[in-house]
Design a protein around this motif. Structure first.
Motif, PDB file in Angstrom:
ATOM      1  N   LYS A  80      27.464  -2.505  13.247  1.00  0.00           N
ATOM      2  CA  LYS A  80      28.576  -1.886  13.970  1.00  0.00           C
ATOM      3  C   LYS A  80      28.374  -0.382  14.199  1.00  0.00           C
ATOM      4  CE  LYS A  80      31.659  -5.577  12.854  1.00  0.00           C
ATOM      5  NZ  LYS A  80      32.951  -6.072  12.417  1.00  0.00           N
ATOM      6  N   SER A 100      28.167 -14.207   6.606  1.00  0.00           N
ATOM      7  CA  SER A 100      29.612 -14.167   6.836  1.00  0.00           C
ATOM      8  C   SER A 100      30.081 -12.727   6.702  1.00  0.00           C
ATOM      9  CB  SER A 100      30.324 -15.018   5.782  1.00  0.00           C
ATOM     10  OG  SER A 100      30.147 -14.429   4.501  1.00  0.00           O
ATOM     11  N   THR A 101      31.344 -12.491   7.054  1.00  0.00           N
ATOM     12  CA  THR A 101      31.912 -11.139   6.937  1.00  0.00           C
ATOM     13  C   THR A 101      31.689 -10.573   5.530  1.00  0.00           C
ATOM     14  OG1 THR A 101      33.624 -11.879   8.467  1.00  0.00           O
ATOM     15  CG2 THR A 101      34.017  -9.798   7.334  1.00  0.00           C
ATOM     16  N   GLY A 102      32.024 -11.348   4.512  1.00  0.00           N
ATOM     17  CA  GLY A 102      31.921 -10.861   3.138  1.00  0.00           C
ATOM     18  C   GLY A 102      30.484 -10.584   2.720  1.00  0.00           C
ATOM     19  N   ARG A 104      27.907  -9.942   4.676  1.00  0.00           N
ATOM     20  CA  ARG A 104      27.360  -8.795   5.421  1.00  0.00           C
ATOM     21  C   ARG A 104      27.883  -7.476   4.868  1.00  0.00           C
ATOM     22  NH1 ARG A 104      28.440 -12.292   9.949  1.00  0.00           N
ATOM     23  NH2 ARG A 104      30.369 -11.170  10.363  1.00  0.00           N
ATOM     24  N   ASN A 105      29.102  -7.500   4.301  1.00  0.00           N
ATOM     25  CA  ASN A 105      29.625  -6.286   3.665  1.00  0.00           C
ATOM     26  C   ASN A 105      28.807  -5.920   2.429  1.00  0.00           C
ATOM     27  OD1 ASN A 105      31.715  -6.041   5.512  1.00  0.00           O
ATOM     28  ND2 ASN A 105      33.218  -7.096   4.222  1.00  0.00           N
ATOM     29  N   SER A 235      28.768 -21.055  13.291  1.00  0.00           N
ATOM     30  CA  SER A 235      28.818 -19.815  12.518  1.00  0.00           C
ATOM     31  C   SER A 235      28.447 -20.111  11.072  1.00  0.00           C
ATOM     32  CB  SER A 235      30.234 -19.228  12.590  1.00  0.00           C
ATOM     33  OG  SER A 235      30.296 -18.006  11.887  1.00  0.00           O
TER      34      SER A 235
ATOM     35  N   GLN B  90      37.093  -3.808   1.503  1.00  0.00           N
ATOM     36  CA  GLN B  90      36.242  -4.756   2.230  1.00  0.00           C
ATOM     37  C   GLN B  90      36.201  -6.095   1.497  1.00  0.00           C
ATOM     38  OE1 GLN B  90      32.316  -2.860   2.847  1.00  0.00           O
ATOM     39  NE2 GLN B  90      32.899  -2.832   5.012  1.00  0.00           N
ATOM     40  N   SER B  91      36.166  -7.181   2.259  1.00  0.00           N
ATOM     41  CA  SER B  91      36.051  -8.495   1.625  1.00  0.00           C
ATOM     42  C   SER B  91      34.622  -8.699   1.131  1.00  0.00           C
ATOM     43  CB  SER B  91      36.427  -9.598   2.620  1.00  0.00           C
ATOM     44  OG  SER B  91      35.557  -9.585   3.734  1.00  0.00           O
ATOM     45  N   VAL B 152      40.171  -8.681   7.368  1.00  0.00           N
ATOM     46  CA  VAL B 152      39.796  -8.813   8.785  1.00  0.00           C
ATOM     47  C   VAL B 152      40.892  -8.229   9.684  1.00  0.00           C
ATOM     48  CG1 VAL B 152      39.562 -10.575  10.609  1.00  0.00           C
ATOM     49  CG2 VAL B 152      38.164 -10.731   8.533  1.00  0.00           C
ATOM     50  N   ASP B 155      40.628  -4.591   9.994  1.00  0.00           N
ATOM     51  CA  ASP B 155      39.353  -4.087  10.513  1.00  0.00           C
ATOM     52  C   ASP B 155      39.463  -3.858  12.021  1.00  0.00           C
ATOM     53  OD1 ASP B 155      36.729  -3.721  11.411  1.00  0.00           O
ATOM     54  OD2 ASP B 155      35.891  -5.110   9.935  1.00  0.00           O
ATOM     55  N   THR B 157      37.303  -3.130  14.081  1.00  0.00           N
ATOM     56  CA  THR B 157      36.165  -3.569  14.892  1.00  0.00           C
ATOM     57  C   THR B 157      36.223  -5.072  15.190  1.00  0.00           C
ATOM     58  OG1 THR B 157      34.689  -4.137  13.046  1.00  0.00           O
ATOM     59  CG2 THR B 157      34.738  -1.818  13.739  1.00  0.00           C
ATOM     60  N   ILE B 158      37.224  -5.759  14.625  1.00  0.00           N
ATOM     61  CA  ILE B 158      37.320  -7.213  14.854  1.00  0.00           C
ATOM     62  C   ILE B 158      38.525  -7.496  15.741  1.00  0.00           C
ATOM     63  CG2 ILE B 158      37.636  -9.473  13.767  1.00  0.00           C
ATOM     64  CD1 ILE B 158      36.199  -8.287  11.287  1.00  0.00           C
ATOM     65  N   GLU B 167      35.073 -16.516  14.034  1.00  0.00           N
ATOM     66  CA  GLU B 167      33.781 -16.009  13.572  1.00  0.00           C
ATOM     67  C   GLU B 167      33.961 -15.174  12.297  1.00  0.00           C
ATOM     68  OE1 GLU B 167      30.582 -16.461  14.489  1.00  0.00           O
ATOM     69  OE2 GLU B 167      30.059 -15.044  12.889  1.00  0.00           O
ATOM     70  N   ALA B 168      34.945 -14.285  12.313  1.00  0.00           N
ATOM     71  CA  ALA B 168      35.135 -13.375  11.172  1.00  0.00           C
ATOM     72  C   ALA B 168      35.570 -14.119   9.910  1.00  0.00           C
ATOM     73  CB  ALA B 168      36.165 -12.304  11.531  1.00  0.00           C
TER      74      ALA B 168
END
Lengths: 329, 197
Positions: A80, A100-102, A104-105, A235, B90-91, B152, B155, B157-158, B167-168
């Protein structure tokens, strides 16, 4: 879960010195690969060195136009980042298509480069695996190999490299900066991962005592870029076949195209033959199909993964079509 | 400032102080005696002094030492999202984090979600929306779903369209397949929290 020692380091030379002194050590950043594999007893470090306090968290635009990424930059942050989204969309798209989101964090840039194969036989200590235990044999070659590689395989190992980010970086062009007991050195990104050959346990060109400190992306190539990932669900799944395409047009013809493949090869795969087949050709479906044929001319299918040759070719054609459309836009 | 809560060493479903005698217990796997260390974790705004082994996983410490059972262990390998908590907003998957590496960060679990977002009384809007939309069946994945969803929604950016949200949220698996209502709940909560942005 096995026990290990844990030590935190504050400086790069401290991290590297530690690695030289002790065998059986692993560096930990995000931990998403290491702790998963320690729990499975596939990786068995006696000592884990926490490198997350090292000053490797910046993304810096160099004077020559290249982008220097600290190894601890998270996958989310890199995907990002304003410059990455604008100048390296193929890398941003690749990153966001992974995990996944988590996860990637948590996951770091350096850790993504170092992630291990998802081959189920590698991940199961009860099964023979030449990568995990050299000389024990490959369970996949005569086993269930639907997810395995068709390019770059050997009689010792047919495991795929799992990363999306690395495929994007091969297409964009990049250099790895390594710091070790003998100082700093640089390796071209596409030369870093090794073919399995007779030594599938050797996955990369990292020497004992070395740490990845940065990835430096080549100056932006512009053009149209696209990362296409094909998989069993839409996904949160590894690629069956993926293609990173960076296309620069010269009028209606292709000036330069850079192509890399994921999910089909034993390392992040530069499709040089396909690139050569595209150079100077009209940017048409026919040219894309010829390039796709060239990319897989040396492919070897096993009992369950022959479909990947077809799928991989289709991934190339579609990625080229989308990247070309973006180059024209 | 709230006092630091001191916890004795222990694993399993212990009450504080009950298992102080197993500070050094042999590891079942390696046979080595593991050295424990003292760490301080900030969980749901409260500081906790803990004694843990170097290989202690945050998820296990939350559940077994802090008795925060809302965070669930599903696959234990980063493949299901049931263990999702927030670290500095953050998650993250707490099953793949070493507890010893989480000193100095703000950890929030489902037990502290509402308060962490300023809803000191009652539920977080995501929790309300899950109730309203019946966004679960067995409920095992629900805490993780809500922790990811709340991060999410915050966030910028989502985007809020269905494709972006699906997706998120894809890292949280619901074995019952309650995805449709989960998505409805998250979109509803997002609308309330962001005013249609």
């Amino acid at each position: 879960m096995r026990q290990f020692e844990l030590e935190s380091v504050e400086a790069i030379d401290q991290a590297v010195r530690h690695r030289r002194v002790h065998d059986g050590q692993a560096f930990i950043a995000g931990g998403t690969t290491l702790l998963d594999l320690v729990k499975l007893d596939v990786m068995q470090p006696e000592k884990v060195v926490d490198v997350t306090r090292l000053p490797l968290k910046r993304i810096e635009l160099l004077d020559d136009g290249r982008l220097k990424i600290g190894a601890l930059v998270s996958n989310t942050e890199l995907a990002k980042h304003e410059i990455v989204m604008r100048d390296y969309p193929v890398i941003s798209e690749a990153l966001l298509s992974g995990a996944s989101t988590g996860l990637r964090n948590m996951a770091s840039t350096g850790g993504n480069v170092m992630q291990r194969t998802r081959c189920p036989y590698f991940r199961d200590p009860d099964m023979p695996c030449n990568k995990r235990e050299p000389g024990t044999g490959c369970s996949a070659i005569d086993g269930i190999n639907r997810n395995h590689a068709v390019l770059g395989t050997s009689e010792q190992c047919i495991a795929t490299h799992p990363s999306d980010m690395c495929v994007g970086m091969v297409a964009a062009g990049a250099t790895l900066v390594l710091e070790g007991p003998d100082g700093q050195r640089e390796v071209a990104f596409e030369d870093y991962h090794l073919l399995p050959g007779d030594t599938p346990e050797r996955e990369h060109d990292l020497k004992p005592g070395e740490l990845i400190t940065h990835v430096i992306l080549d100056a932006p190539r512009g053009g149209g870029q696209h990362y296409l990932k094909l998989r069993d669900r839409a996904s949160y799944e590894f690629a069956l076949a993926s293609c990173a395409a960076v296309v620069n047009l010269d009028g209606d013809n292709i000036g330069e195209a850079r192509l890399a493949l994921g999910g089909v090869a034993t390392k992040p795969w530069r499709a040089d033959a396909a690139e050569a087949a595209l150079k100077g050709q009209p940017a048409t479906q026919e040219s894309f199909e010829r390039a796709a044929e060239a990319a897989f001319s040396d492919a070897v299918a096993y009992s369950h993964n022959g479909f990947k040759i077809t799928l991989g070719k289709q991934a190339i054609v579609r990625a080229l079509r989308d990247a070309t459309a973006r180059a024209r836009a | 400032m709230a006092p630091v809560i001191r916890h004795s060493t222990g694993v399993g479903f212990c009450t504080p102080g009950a298992q102080a005698d197993i500070a050094e217990r042999p590891s079942a796997v390696s046979g080595k005696t593991s050295e424990t260390r003292r760490i301080t974790l900030t969980v749901n705004g409260q500081q906790h002094d803990l004694q843990v082994t170097p290989n202690a996983i945050l998820l296990d410490v939350l559940r077994e030492q802090l008795n925060l059972f809302g965070t669930k262990k599903g696959c234990d390998h980063g493949q299901c999202g049931a263990c999702t908590v927030h670290v500095n907003g953050q998650s993250v998957n707490s099953c793949l984090l070493l507890a010893c590496m989480q000193e100095g960060v703000d950890i929030v679990t489902i037990e502290g979600l509402a308060e962490s977002a300023g809803f000191e009384q009652g539920h977080h809007p995501v929790q309300e929306a899950f109730l309203e939309h019946d966004a679960y069946q067995c409920g095992y994945c629900t805490a993780g779903q809500m922790m990811t969803a709340s991060a999410v929604i915050n966030d910028d950016t989502i985007d809020g369209d269905e494709v972006s949200l699906r997706e998120a949220l894809s890292g949280n698996i619901c074995r019952c397949g309650a995805y449709k209502n989960i998505l409805d709940a998250v979109q509803s909560a997002r609308g309330k929290m962001r005013g249609g942005q």
